[in-house]
Scaffold this motif. Structure first.
Motif, mmCIF file in Angstrom:
data_model
loop_
_atom_site.group_PDB
_atom_site.id
_atom_site.type_symbol
_atom_site.label_atom_id
_atom_site.label_comp_id
_atom_site.label_asym_id
_atom_site.label_seq_id
_atom_site.Cartn_x
_atom_site.Cartn_y
_atom_site.Cartn_z
ATOM 1 N N ALA A 11 7.592 8.696 13.425
ATOM 2 C CA ALA A 11 6.978 7.817 14.424
ATOM 3 C C ALA A 11 5.996 6.842 13.794
ATOM 4 O O ALA A 11 5.699 5.794 14.368
ATOM 5 N N TYR A 12 5.457 7.202 12.621
ATOM 6 C CA TYR A 12 4.480 6.346 11.943
ATOM 7 C C TYR A 12 4.703 6.473 10.451
ATOM 8 O O TYR A 12 4.936 7.572 9.932
ATOM 9 N N ARG A 13 4.624 5.340 9.759
ATOM 10 C CA ARG A 13 4.796 5.327 8.308
ATOM 11 C C ARG A 13 3.747 4.416 7.689
ATOM 12 O O ARG A 13 3.530 3.289 8.163
ATOM 13 N N SER A 14 3.125 4.888 6.628
ATOM 14 C CA SER A 14 2.338 4.010 5.763
ATOM 15 C C SER A 14 2.504 4.516 4.337
ATOM 16 O O SER A 14 2.896 5.671 4.115
ATOM 17 N N TYR A 15 2.211 3.655 3.376
ATOM 18 C CA TYR A 15 2.495 3.952 1.966
ATOM 19 C C TYR A 15 1.247 3.772 1.125
ATOM 20 O O TYR A 15 0.367 2.983 1.446
ATOM 21 N N ARG A 16 1.205 4.486 -0.004
ATOM 22 C CA ARG A 16 0.027 4.424 -0.851
ATOM 23 C C ARG A 16 0.080 3.283 -1.867
ATOM 24 O O ARG A 16 -0.886 3.057 -2.588
ATOM 25 N N ASP A 17 1.195 2.568 -1.917
ATOM 26 C CA ASP A 17 1.275 1.381 -2.778
ATOM 27 C C ASP A 17 2.461 0.529 -2.342
ATOM 28 O O ASP A 17 3.367 0.994 -1.638
ATOM 29 N N ALA A 18 2.440 -0.731 -2.756
ATOM 30 C CA ALA A 18 3.495 -1.664 -2.367
ATOM 31 C C ALA A 18 4.865 -1.283 -2.929
ATOM 32 O O ALA A 18 5.876 -1.433 -2.233
ATOM 33 N N PRO A 19 4.972 -0.778 -4.177
ATOM 34 C CA PRO A 19 6.300 -0.364 -4.647
ATOM 35 C C PRO A 19 6.941 0.715 -3.783
ATOM 36 O O PRO A 19 8.167 0.768 -3.664
ATOM 37 N N SER A 20 6.136 1.570 -3.167
ATOM 38 C CA SER A 20 6.698 2.591 -2.279
ATOM 39 C C SER A 20 7.341 1.942 -1.060
ATOM 40 O O SER A 20 8.461 2.292 -0.660
ATOM 41 N N ARG A 21 6.641 0.986 -0.460
ATOM 42 C CA ARG A 21 7.211 0.289 0.694
ATOM 43 C C ARG A 21 8.457 -0.484 0.291
ATOM 44 O O ARG A 21 9.468 -0.481 1.011
ATOM 45 N N ASP A 22 8.416 -1.126 -0.868
ATOM 46 C CA ASP A 22 9.584 -1.873 -1.347
ATOM 47 C C ASP A 22 10.779 -0.945 -1.563
ATOM 48 O O ASP A 22 11.928 -1.313 -1.261
ATOM 49 N N ASP A 25 5.294 -1.612 8.488
ATOM 50 C CA ASP A 25 4.648 -0.539 7.735
ATOM 51 C C ASP A 25 3.547 -1.134 6.859
ATOM 52 O O ASP A 25 3.747 -2.181 6.234
ATOM 53 N N GLU A 26 2.418 -0.447 6.783
ATOM 54 C CA GLU A 26 1.282 -0.933 6.014
ATOM 55 C C GLU A 26 1.118 -0.156 4.716
ATOM 56 O O GLU A 26 1.658 0.944 4.551
ATOM 57 N N VAL A 27 0.348 -0.745 3.802
ATOM 58 C CA VAL A 27 0.020 -0.118 2.527
ATOM 59 C C VAL A 27 -1.486 0.138 2.488
ATOM 60 O O VAL A 27 -2.278 -0.771 2.759
ATOM 61 N N TYR A 28 -1.862 1.359 2.158
ATOM 62 C CA TYR A 28 -3.267 1.742 2.001
ATOM 63 C C TYR A 28 -3.388 2.558 0.712
ATOM 64 O O TYR A 28 -2.398 3.089 0.214
ATOM 65 N N PRO A 29 -4.600 2.720 0.183
ATOM 66 C CA PRO A 29 -4.747 3.564 -1.013
ATOM 67 C C PRO A 29 -4.447 5.031 -0.713
ATOM 68 O O PRO A 29 -4.380 5.454 0.443
ATOM 69 N N ASP A 30 -4.288 5.808 -1.761
ATOM 70 C CA ASP A 30 -4.085 7.243 -1.617
ATOM 71 C C ASP A 30 -5.258 7.853 -0.846
ATOM 72 O O ASP A 30 -6.411 7.452 -1.004
ATOM 73 N N LEU A 31 -4.964 8.856 -0.020
ATOM 74 C CA LEU A 31 -5.997 9.483 0.801
ATOM 75 C C LEU A 31 -7.120 10.085 -0.027
ATOM 76 O O LEU A 31 -8.248 10.230 0.458
#
Length: 422
Positions: free
Chosen positions: A169-180, A192-198
């Motif tokens: 239902a929700y996706r976000s990634y810790r870096d742009a290569p992950s989203r790519d 989907d957004e990119v944020y730093p590691d938790l």
């Protein structure tokens, strides 16, 4: 966080937690810190790899991820093979029953959408697919929060990972290569957004003022054998990694430099033992670390760090210690770029002690300016993780979402829309 009927929201956390990987447990620690501060009435429990360890450390109820306890051991005997097969039949029902008891399930960080280390499709990828499919069928929102992803060649693993992401239902990634990588695998990542590691939200000790060459060099090691695509030459890769790391440590010792060996998973212990045996010097010691807090204390006291594991790197960078990364995946390079140290990467698959020493000396020459850069980048990362938690609240707990200013409105819209993402 308490609906109109007065029942507290039931939150499940899911992953290979409590299984000895410090980075995975650090991601859980970061999420629980947020939930306890922002949503204290939430009732939280886990479906995880090491339920006893999770309950003991984090004081939440936990259920074993797989019915078969030996899921991640190679089954050779007929009884073990039969038990593992039975587990595959029972786990869908176990997972669905657990998911049904929750309003929200969160997968906190971790590289759950990648196969940069050896991975069998019917282990964790299958478990993640069962989770996301159960959430979609039963109406429980599943969130993949600041997770890692990478391109996957093995077809069965790729299919399971792709459908897991699509069903969340929700996706976000810790870096742009992950989203790519997810986009390349056929997932619609437009919102989907990119944020730093938790882990960047965890408290960190202050970095010690460097005194000089007497300060230790922390060397974070790993039981590295390459990834899924390297199985045919795994031992060759491991032998080179170990031999060249020993050469590097020995060179530091010959210069009179104290070396502190770090790990990030229980499986790394044999590498530490091999280095201690090969170098055999009182200048080389091994740290006993059981959490990311331990890793941060060790790296804060170091003059410089050289490390392989992703969360070893995060801990060193977070406390502001100049760091050189032995990289085995795009996630490490992306992290180093984010923190302004992109020039200080070295391939873990092809470690060369002489070139590593050259890069290490350049790192130490620029130590002062790199510490300044890290201080600035850490402030940015901390703000971005707070934005991640705000977006998560808006997506999963809309009744508790705070009023946001216009600058963050697109994040809230994105998070709300992903609740209905295919």
């Amino acid at each position: 966080m308490t609906p109109a009927n007065g029942t507290p929201v039931r939150v499940g956390v899911f992953g290979l937690l409590g299984s000895g990987n410090l980075g995975n447990d650090g991601s859980l620690e970061a999420l629980l810190g947020h939930l306890r501060a922002a949503h204290p009435e939430a009732v939280v429990d886990a479906l995880c790899g090491g339920p006893e360890a999770v309950t003991a450390r984090f004081a939440i109820p936990a259920t074993r991820l797989h019915w078969y306890r030996g899921e991640y051991r190679t089954a050779s005997r007929a009884g073990a093979i039969a038990a593992k097969g039975l587990g595959k039949l029972l786990d869908p029902f176990r997972t669905a029953a657990w998911v049904r008891r929750h309003d929200v399930v969160i997968v906190p960080g971790m590289g759950v959408l990648e196969a940069t280390l050896p991975l069998r499709p019917w282990g964790f990828p299958y478990a993640l697919f069962l989770l996301c499919a159960s959430g979609r069928l039963l109406g429980t929102r599943v969130a993949l929060v600041s997770v890692g992803a990478a391109g996957i060649r093995q077809r069965s693993t790729r299919v399971l990972v792709r459908w897991s992401a699509r069903l969340a239902a929700y996706r976000s990634y810790r870096d742009a290569p992950s989203r790519d990588a997810m986009r390349a695998m056929g997932v619609d990542t437009a919102r989907d957004e990119v944020y730093p590691d938790l882990a960047f939200s965890l408290p960190a000790p202050p970095a010690a003022a460097p005194r000089g060459p007497a300060d230790p060099v922390c060397v974070g090691v790993m039981a590295f054998h390459g990834g899924n695509d390297d199985r045919a030459r795994a031992e060759e890769i491991h032998r080179r990694y170990l031999d060249q790391t020993i050469r590097f440590v020995r060179a530091l010792v010959e210069e009179g430099r104290p070396v502190r060996l770090l790990t990030g998973d229980g499986v790394d212990a044999p590498v530490v033992d091999a280095i201690l045996d090969a170098v055999d010097s009182p200048l080389v010691t091994a740290a006993e670390v059981t959490s990311l807090a331990d890793l941060m204390r060790e790296t804060a006291a170091a003059r410089t760090v050289v490390a392989t594991r992703y969360h070893n790197l995060i801990c060193a960078l977070k406390v502001g210690t100049p760091t050189l990364a032995l990289t085995y995946a795009a996630k490490s390079e992306a992290l180093m770029d984010r923190m302004g140290l992109g020039a200080y990467c070295h391939p873990a698959h092809e470690v060369d002690a002489d070139r590593l020493l050259h890069q290490f000396r350049a790192l130490e020459r620029h130590s002062a300016e790199l510490r300044s850069t890290l201080a600035e980048r850490n402030l940015i990362a901390a703000r971005q993780v707070e934005q991640q938690f705000t977006a998560l609240t808006a997506a999963l707990f809309p009744a508790a979402a705070p009023t946001l200013d216009h600058a963050h409105a697109h994040t809230v819209d994105h998070a709300h829309d992903l609740r209905e993402a295919p």
